[in-house]
Structure formats: structure tokens, C-alpha cells
Motif scaffolding. Structure first.
Motif, PDB file in Angstrom:
ATOM      1  N   ILE A   2       0.863  -1.173   0.000  1.00 49.94           N
ATOM      2  CA  ILE A   2       0.000   0.000   0.000  1.00 49.94           C
ATOM      3  C   ILE A   2       0.901   1.224   0.000  1.00 49.94           C
ATOM      4  O   ILE A   2       1.590   1.497   0.978  1.00 49.94           O
ATOM      5  CB  ILE A   2      -0.948  -0.003   1.213  1.00 49.94           C
ATOM      6  N   THR A   3       0.881   1.936  -1.091  1.00 52.91           N
ATOM      7  CA  THR A   3       1.756   3.089  -1.253  1.00 52.91           C
ATOM      8  C   THR A   3       1.094   4.360  -0.731  1.00 52.91           C
ATOM      9  O   THR A   3      -0.123   4.389  -0.503  1.00 52.91           O
ATOM     10  CB  THR A   3       2.112   3.293  -2.742  1.00 52.91           C
ATOM     11  N   SER A   4       1.904   5.401  -0.571  1.00 55.40           N
ATOM     12  CA  SER A   4       1.351   6.684  -0.144  1.00 55.40           C
ATOM     13  C   SER A   4       0.380   7.219  -1.191  1.00 55.40           C
ATOM     14  O   SER A   4      -0.595   7.899  -0.868  1.00 55.40           O
ATOM     15  CB  SER A   4       2.476   7.691   0.124  1.00 55.40           C
ATOM     16  N   GLU A   5       0.633   6.880  -2.463  1.00 48.27           N
ATOM     17  CA  GLU A   5      -0.280   7.292  -3.537  1.00 48.27           C
ATOM     18  C   GLU A   5      -1.651   6.642  -3.367  1.00 48.27           C
ATOM     19  O   GLU A   5      -2.686   7.282  -3.568  1.00 48.27           O
ATOM     20  CB  GLU A   5       0.315   6.915  -4.890  1.00 48.27           C
ATOM     21  N   ALA A   6      -1.658   5.357  -2.972  1.00 50.72           N
ATOM     22  CA  ALA A   6      -2.937   4.663  -2.746  1.00 50.72           C
ATOM     23  C   ALA A   6      -3.686   5.293  -1.582  1.00 50.72           C
ATOM     24  O   ALA A   6      -4.906   5.485  -1.647  1.00 50.72           O
ATOM     25  CB  ALA A   6      -2.692   3.181  -2.483  1.00 50.72           C
ATOM     26  N   VAL A   7      -2.969   5.626  -0.529  1.00 58.26           N
ATOM     27  CA  VAL A   7      -3.595   6.265   0.634  1.00 58.26           C
ATOM     28  C   VAL A   7      -4.179   7.613   0.235  1.00 58.26           C
ATOM     29  O   VAL A   7      -5.328   7.927   0.553  1.00 58.26           O
ATOM     30  CB  VAL A   7      -2.585   6.421   1.794  1.00 58.26           C
ATOM     31  N   LYS A   8      -3.416   8.402  -0.502  1.00 62.49           N
ATOM     32  CA  LYS A   8      -3.871   9.733  -0.917  1.00 62.49           C
ATOM     33  C   LYS A   8      -5.088   9.642  -1.841  1.00 62.49           C
ATOM     34  O   LYS A   8      -6.070  10.353  -1.654  1.00 62.49           O
ATOM     35  CB  LYS A   8      -2.739  10.471  -1.626  1.00 62.49           C
ATOM     36  N   SER A   9      -5.037   8.743  -2.824  1.00 62.51           N
ATOM     37  CA  SER A   9      -6.143   8.663  -3.780  1.00 62.51           C
ATOM     38  C   SER A   9      -7.413   8.100  -3.153  1.00 62.51           C
ATOM     39  O   SER A   9      -8.501   8.309  -3.666  1.00 62.51           O
ATOM     40  CB  SER A   9      -5.741   7.853  -5.018  1.00 62.51           C
ATOM     41  N   SER A  10      -7.285   7.402  -2.034  1.00 63.14           N
ATOM     42  CA  SER A  10      -8.478   6.866  -1.367  1.00 63.14           C
ATOM     43  C   SER A  10      -9.208   7.933  -0.555  1.00 63.14           C
ATOM     44  O   SER A  10     -10.299   7.671  -0.049  1.00 63.14           O
ATOM     45  CB  SER A  10      -8.093   5.713  -0.439  1.00 63.14           C
ATOM     46  N   ALA A  11      -8.613   9.100  -0.418  1.00 64.29           N
ATOM     47  CA  ALA A  11      -9.190  10.204   0.361  1.00 64.29           C
ATOM     48  C   ALA A  11      -9.527   9.777   1.792  1.00 64.29           C
ATOM     49  O   ALA A  11     -10.526  10.188   2.368  1.00 64.29           O
ATOM     50  CB  ALA A  11     -10.422  10.767  -0.347  1.00 64.29           C
TER      51      ALA A  11
END
Length: 111
Positions: A2-11
Motif C-alpha cells: 500500500i503506497t502513499s499514492e494509494a492512501v492519498k487517492s483513497s481520500a
């Protein structure tokens, strides 16, 4: 992973959804199937559309990557294969849109 991009895009939604990592999608699919879940593959290769089946009981929905789709071995393990009907020249959706469409149909039927 789980990348920081996934965390960010999940809002932030990722903080409220249980996530597990498995070594083998085939093995976990077999385990879910053996546990009584109905396995549904959402693939453009199906003849049936998402509105033609009943979403009853415990269900696992398999969605493929936008590039490669669902692996053939997982499609073969599925109890149902369904597609999202498309109009015009577009023949596929990205995986987040596809998941929203099929999950909406599941919830619509259950309510």
C-alpha cells in the motif's frame, strides 16, 4: 504494498476498509469458494451483463487490472462471469469505475 499514492487517492477511505495481502490469488479464491462465497468475475469477456444475475449470499467479486484484466485461472474458478454493458466505442472502464458500477448493482439488489 500500500503506497502513499494509494492512501492519498483513497481520500482516507483506506483507513476504514479491511485490507489483506495474499501470496496467491488462486489459493485465496479457492479458499473463499470452499468457505461458501460465490465468486463473480467482472470481465468484458462474458456474455452475461451485471444486471442478469442475483447478488445473493456471501460474494467475492474479482476485478482485473486495467492493463491485463483477470487471469484466466481466476476466470475459470468463478461461479459467474459478468460484464458491464458499454455503449459506443469504449470497450472497458478503469478498475475503480468498474468496481463502483458492480457494487452499486449489488447494493441496489440487496436493498
Amino acid at each position: 504494498l500500500i503506497t502513499s499514492e494509494a492512501v492519498k487517492s483513497s481520500a482516507g477511505a483506506i483507513n476504514y476498509v479491511p485490507i489483506c495481502k495474499v501470496k496467491s490469488l488462486k489459493n485465496i479464491t479457492l479458499e473463499l469458494k470452499d468457505s461458501g462465497l460465490k465468486i463473480i468475475a467482472c470481465t468484458e469477456k462474458s456474455e452475461k451483463d451485471i444486471y442478469s444475475i442475483k447478488y445473493e449470499g456471501p460474494i467475492c467479486i474479482i476485478l482485473g487490472s486495467e492493463k491485463d484484466g483477470i487471469a484466466k485461472n481466476l476466470i475459470d474458478l468463478s461461479d459467474e462471469k459478468v460484464k458491464i454493458p458499454m455503449l459506443g466505442k469504449i470497450d472497458s472502464l478503469n478498475v475503480s469505475t468498474s468496481s463502483a458500477v458492480i457494487l452499486y448493482e449489488l447494493i441496489r439488489q440487496r436493498n
